[in-house]
Each structure stands twice: as structure tokens, then as C-alpha cells.
Scaffold this motif. Structure first.
Motif, short mmCIF file in Angstrom:
data_model
loop_
_atom_site.label_atom_id
_atom_site.label_comp_id
_atom_site.label_asym_id
_atom_site.label_seq_id
_atom_site.Cartn_x
_atom_site.Cartn_y
_atom_site.Cartn_z
N ILE A 155 0.85 -1.15 0.04
CA ILE A 155 0.14 0.28 -0.33
C ILE A 155 0.87 1.20 0.05
O ILE A 155 0.58 2.26 -0.71
N ILE A 156 1.93 1.17 0.93
CA ILE A 156 2.82 2.60 1.07
C ILE A 156 3.59 2.67 -0.21
O ILE A 156 3.71 3.71 -0.62
N ALA A 157 4.09 1.46 -0.74
CA ALA A 157 4.74 1.77 -2.19
C ALA A 157 3.98 2.16 -3.07
O ALA A 157 4.45 2.85 -4.05
N LEU A 158 2.58 1.74 -3.04
CA LEU A 158 1.75 2.41 -4.32
C LEU A 158 1.60 3.98 -4.01
O LEU A 158 1.61 4.62 -5.03
N ALA A 159 1.49 4.25 -2.87
CA ALA A 159 1.20 5.83 -2.41
C ALA A 159 2.69 6.41 -2.72
O ALA A 159 2.72 7.80 -3.26
N VAL A 160 3.99 5.69 -2.44
CA VAL A 160 4.93 6.82 -2.92
C VAL A 160 5.32 6.59 -4.45
O VAL A 160 5.65 7.66 -4.70
N GLY A 161 4.95 5.65 -5.06
CA GLY A 161 4.94 5.68 -6.33
C GLY A 161 4.26 6.85 -7.04
O GLY A 161 4.56 7.63 -7.97
N THR A 162 2.90 7.06 -6.64
CA THR A 162 2.16 8.06 -6.76
C THR A 162 2.68 9.41 -6.65
O THR A 162 2.81 10.40 -7.74
N LEU A 163 3.58 9.74 -5.57
CA LEU A 163 4.03 10.92 -5.30
C LEU A 163 5.21 11.13 -6.20
O LEU A 163 5.48 12.25 -6.70
N HIS A 164 6.07 9.96 -6.45
CA HIS A 164 6.91 10.10 -7.47
C HIS A 164 6.46 10.60 -8.86
O HIS A 164 7.23 11.47 -9.37
N GLY A 165 5.51 10.10 -9.36
CA GLY A 165 4.70 10.42 -10.60
C GLY A 165 4.33 11.79 -10.46
O GLY A 165 4.33 12.43 -11.62
N LEU A 166 4.24 12.26 -9.44
CA LEU A 166 3.51 13.89 -9.25
C LEU A 166 4.75 14.77 -9.16
O LEU A 166 4.65 15.81 -8.82
N GLN A 167 5.85 14.23 -9.20
CA GLN A 167 7.30 15.00 -9.45
C GLN A 167 7.84 15.59 -7.86
O GLN A 167 8.31 16.45 -7.81
N PHE A 168 7.02 14.97 -6.79
CA PHE A 168 7.38 15.33 -5.35
C PHE A 168 8.66 14.87 -5.14
O PHE A 168 9.03 13.88 -5.57
N GLY A 169 9.43 15.45 -4.02
CA GLY A 169 10.81 15.07 -3.95
C GLY A 169 10.77 14.13 -2.88
O GLY A 169 10.02 13.44 -2.24
N ASP A 170 12.41 13.94 -2.35
CA ASP A 170 12.50 12.85 -1.38
C ASP A 170 12.03 13.27 -0.15
O ASP A 170 11.57 12.25 0.81
N ASN A 171 11.85 14.38 0.19
CA ASN A 171 11.05 14.74 1.67
C ASN A 171 9.88 14.21 1.51
O ASN A 171 9.55 13.65 2.53
N ALA A 172 8.90 14.24 0.65
CA ALA A 172 7.63 13.98 0.73
C ALA A 172 7.65 12.17 0.78
O ALA A 172 6.91 11.70 1.58
N LYS A 173 8.46 11.67 -0.03
CA LYS A 173 8.72 10.25 -0.14
C LYS A 173 9.05 9.82 1.11
O LYS A 173 8.58 8.57 1.89
N ALA A 174 10.05 10.24 1.81
CA ALA A 174 10.43 9.80 3.26
C ALA A 174 9.36 9.87 4.19
O ALA A 174 9.28 8.99 5.25
N ALA A 175 8.52 11.04 3.93
CA ALA A 175 7.61 11.28 5.18
C ALA A 175 6.38 10.01 4.94
O ALA A 175 5.99 9.54 5.86
N ILE A 176 6.13 9.65 3.67
CA ILE A 176 5.08 8.74 3.69
C ILE A 176 5.68 7.40 3.91
O ILE A 176 4.97 6.35 4.56
N ILE A 177 6.86 7.08 3.64
CA ILE A 177 7.58 5.73 3.89
C ILE A 177 7.53 5.69 5.48
O ILE A 177 7.02 4.60 6.18
#
Length: 352
Positions: free
Chosen positions: A196-218
Motif C-alpha cells: 500500500i505504502i509503495a503504491l502511495a510513494v510511486g504516486t508521489l514520485h509520478g507527481l514529481q514530489f521530492g525525497d522529503n515527501a517520499k521519506a515522510a510517507i515511508i
């Protein structure tokens, strides 16, 4: 040992390679005749593992009875939605053959309608007369890297604590290390919910959000996993190990991850149906999001990332609205909920 790997997908194939390298007599089972023929004649499985040569000693069959009859150990390596039907067939054959086997599964998810863990599904469809023990093998282990003999470390746990040392022995090699974990619930829940979390992080990556956002979701996602898992009976410390943090990191940060890639496609504008079709493989995080959301509601566990992703996938809210819902939640403490669960667990330990 005589071993049959049921499933000719990427992970089943890579595990069959590990077992063959370990000098076991390995047979693969798959329903696709073309794939079976390719494995036997070309020693490849190009749809799932490109540029990988399979061991010549590895054989495949489309005859499930032959595969089950061959084995003392069955490795179930099919998508979660196929586990129940396959297990029913396995049990019928074992009864006919008056045979008993050890089962280990590598499926990472929850059954959609029942919300059961995979070992629970297998247990429902078998009996002690046919199955010695039901084990899980899980951890940060991309099939593509296992097939290339890249160092990989996983954990195994079991229902009756009978088969884990056998699983450890048969899979362990110089590039594939297996630890024993006594927490079956935690190992399975960690392997399921990280998708689930990987799916959410992939979505953030596709939206061009950076490492800060992805680290927060993880990081926040790991807390969600631990909250629900502990409520379901898992040891919270399991989620700091290979089948929690380890599997979450590898699945939420790599393009080998089908859940991560599916999230990118969704962010780029594909529908869920289109993204799954383009993947050509099951994206376990989709059904697991639905199951985990229902479980969180029934257990009274707060899982904001899962809830918002569920709304995004199935209620058709926009990407902007989903992001806003996560960022503008009610103010709270970082460790609220999890600290209470950990303290409760420590009290239980001190009373033993």
C-alpha cells in the motif's frame, strides 16, 4: 529434497533457481503451456525475467498432480487471489495420494473478501493429515535481483513452528540468507501492507514530489503498518526488521517494484484498469488497500495514508484533494497510538 514451486511468475522462478543451485530436485508448475515449454526447452522465462538463463536442471510442468506428487515441499508462489483455489486442488491431490507435505508461501497480501492472511487461507483449505506445517518466506527480495544472485536476506515464520528450520536449510545459500522469525502474523502483515505504502510513494514520485515527501510517507506508513499489525496480534518489533522496514524500503524506492511503478502510472493519468493492464502482472497493493482499509475501520485503527489512497483508487477523488487530505489532517503527536501499543506490549512481556 524434492520441491515443487507452484507458479511461474518472476519470484517463483527466481526461488526455483535458488533451490536448484542448492542441489534440490525442483519442478515448477504453471498453467501457461507456452511458459512451461519455454522453461523446458529454452531455459528462459522472458516475460518475467529478461536476460536471465535458467538452470538446465530446472524443469516445469502444467500438470498439477505431477507437481504435487513430486514434492515433499510445496512453494506457493501465485497471487493472493489464486491461493485459495490452488490450495483446494493441492489438498484434493494430497488426499488422493495419501501424502503429507510442508508448504511455504511467498504471496504478499490479504484475501480481498475475507481479509485473511495467506497462511489462514491455506489453513482453511487443508488439514493436519495432508500438511505438516504452513510457512511464509518474506522480506526485501526483488525477483530480478535474486535471479542475478545479488545478496538477499529474508525471514521465515510458520503456523506450528515445525517447518521453519527446514525452510531455512533448503533456501540458505551464499547469496540468499534466511532468518527465522517467531511472529507469523507480523511477517505476513508487514509483507502485505508495505505494498500500500509503495503504491502511495510511486504516486508521489509520478507527481514529481521530492525525497522529503517520499521519506515522510515511508516513515508514517511504517507506523500505520505497525498500528494495524500490532492490533491483529503481531509483535511491534517485527516491523523494524526485514519484513517490515526492510521490505517497505525496497518496495517503495525501486522501479523493480510493480506497486511503485503502478503508482507512477496513476499519477501520470492512467486509470487503475489501464495501469494494471500495462503492468501485465498482479499489483497486490490495489486489493490490499481495500482489505486493509476495511480492517482498519473494523479494528478502530487510524491509517490516514491507507484511507486516502483507498479514496483515490476507489472513490475517484483527485490527486490534489488526496494530497490536501494528508497534509491538512488534524494536528497530532508523531508517536500517538504507537507508543501506547508498545507500552502495552512491554507490559505483556514483563508479566511472562
Amino acid at each position: 529434497m524434492n520441491i515443487s514451486v507452484l507458479g511461474t511468475g518472476s519470484f517463483g522462478t527466481s526461488l526455483a533457481m535458488v533451490l536448484t543451485d542448492n542441489k534440490h530436485d525442483v519442478k515448477m508448475y504453471g498453467r501457461n503451456e507456452a511458459v512451461v515449454e519455454e522453461i523446458n526447452e529454452s531455459h528462459t522465462n522472458l516475460h518475467y525475467l529478461k536476460d536471465v538463463d535458467l538452470p538446465a536442471a530446472l524443469r516445469a510442468t502444467s500438470d498439477l498432480t505431477a507437481a504435487v506428487d513430486h514434492a515433499d515441499l510445496l512453494v506457493i508462489a501465485v497471487p493472493v487471489k489464486a491461493v485459495r483455489g490452488l490450495t483446494k486442488d493441492i489438498h484434493r491431490i494430497l488426499l488422493e495420494k495419501n501424502k503429507k507435505v510442508l508448504i511455504v508461501h511467498v504471496a504478499k497480501g490479504l484475501e480481498l473478501d475475507s481479509y485473511l492472511r495467506v497462511s489462514e487461507v491455506i489453513e482453511q483449505e487443508t488439514t493436519p493429515e495432508t500438511v505438516e506445517d504452513i510457512c511464509v518466506l518474506s522480506g526485501p527480495s526483488h525477483a530480478e535481483e535474486v535471479a542475478l544472485k545479488s545478496p538477499t536476506t529474508v525471514s521465515t515464520a510458520s503456523l506450528h513452528n515445525k517447518g521453519v528450520t527446514t525452510i531455512q536449510d533448503v533456501f540458505m545459500s551464499k547469496y540468499f540468507r534466511v532468518y527465522v522469525n517467531e511472529d507469523l502474523v507480523g511477517v505476513e502483515i508487514g509483507g502485505a501492507l508495505k505494498n500500500i505504502i509503495a503504491l502511495a510513494v510511486g504516486t508521489l514520485h509520478g507527481l514529481q514530489f521530492g525525497d522529503n515527501a517520499k521519506a515522510a510517507i515511508i516513515t508514517r506508513g511504517l507506523q500505520e503498518i505497525a498500528r494495524l499489525g500490532t492490533k491483529m496480534g503481531a509483535d511491534p518489533l517485527t516491523f523494524l526488521g526485514l519484513t517490515g522496514m526492510g521490505d517497505l524500503i525496497v518496495t517503495a524506492t525501486s522501479r523493480h517494484s510493480r506497486n511503485f511503478r503502478c503508482g507512477i502510472m496513476l499519477a501520470e493519468g492512467l486509470s487503475l484498469t489501464e495501469a494494471e493492464a500495462r503492468m501485465g502482472m498482479v499489483v497486490e497493493g490495489v486489493n490490499t488497500t481495500r482489505a486493509a482499509y476495511e480492517l482498519s475501520e473494523s479494528h478502530g485503527v487510524e491509517m490516514p495514508i491507507t484511507k486516502v489512497l483507498h479514496q483515490y483508487l476507489f472513490d475517484d477523488i483527485s490527486k490534489d484533494e488526496a494530497f490536501y487530505k494528508l497534509m491538512m489532517r488534524e494536528k497530532t503527536s508523531e508517536t500517538i497510538g504507537l507508543k501506547e501499543l508498545l507500552n502495552e506490549q512491554y507490559r505483556d512481556w514483563s508479566n511472562q
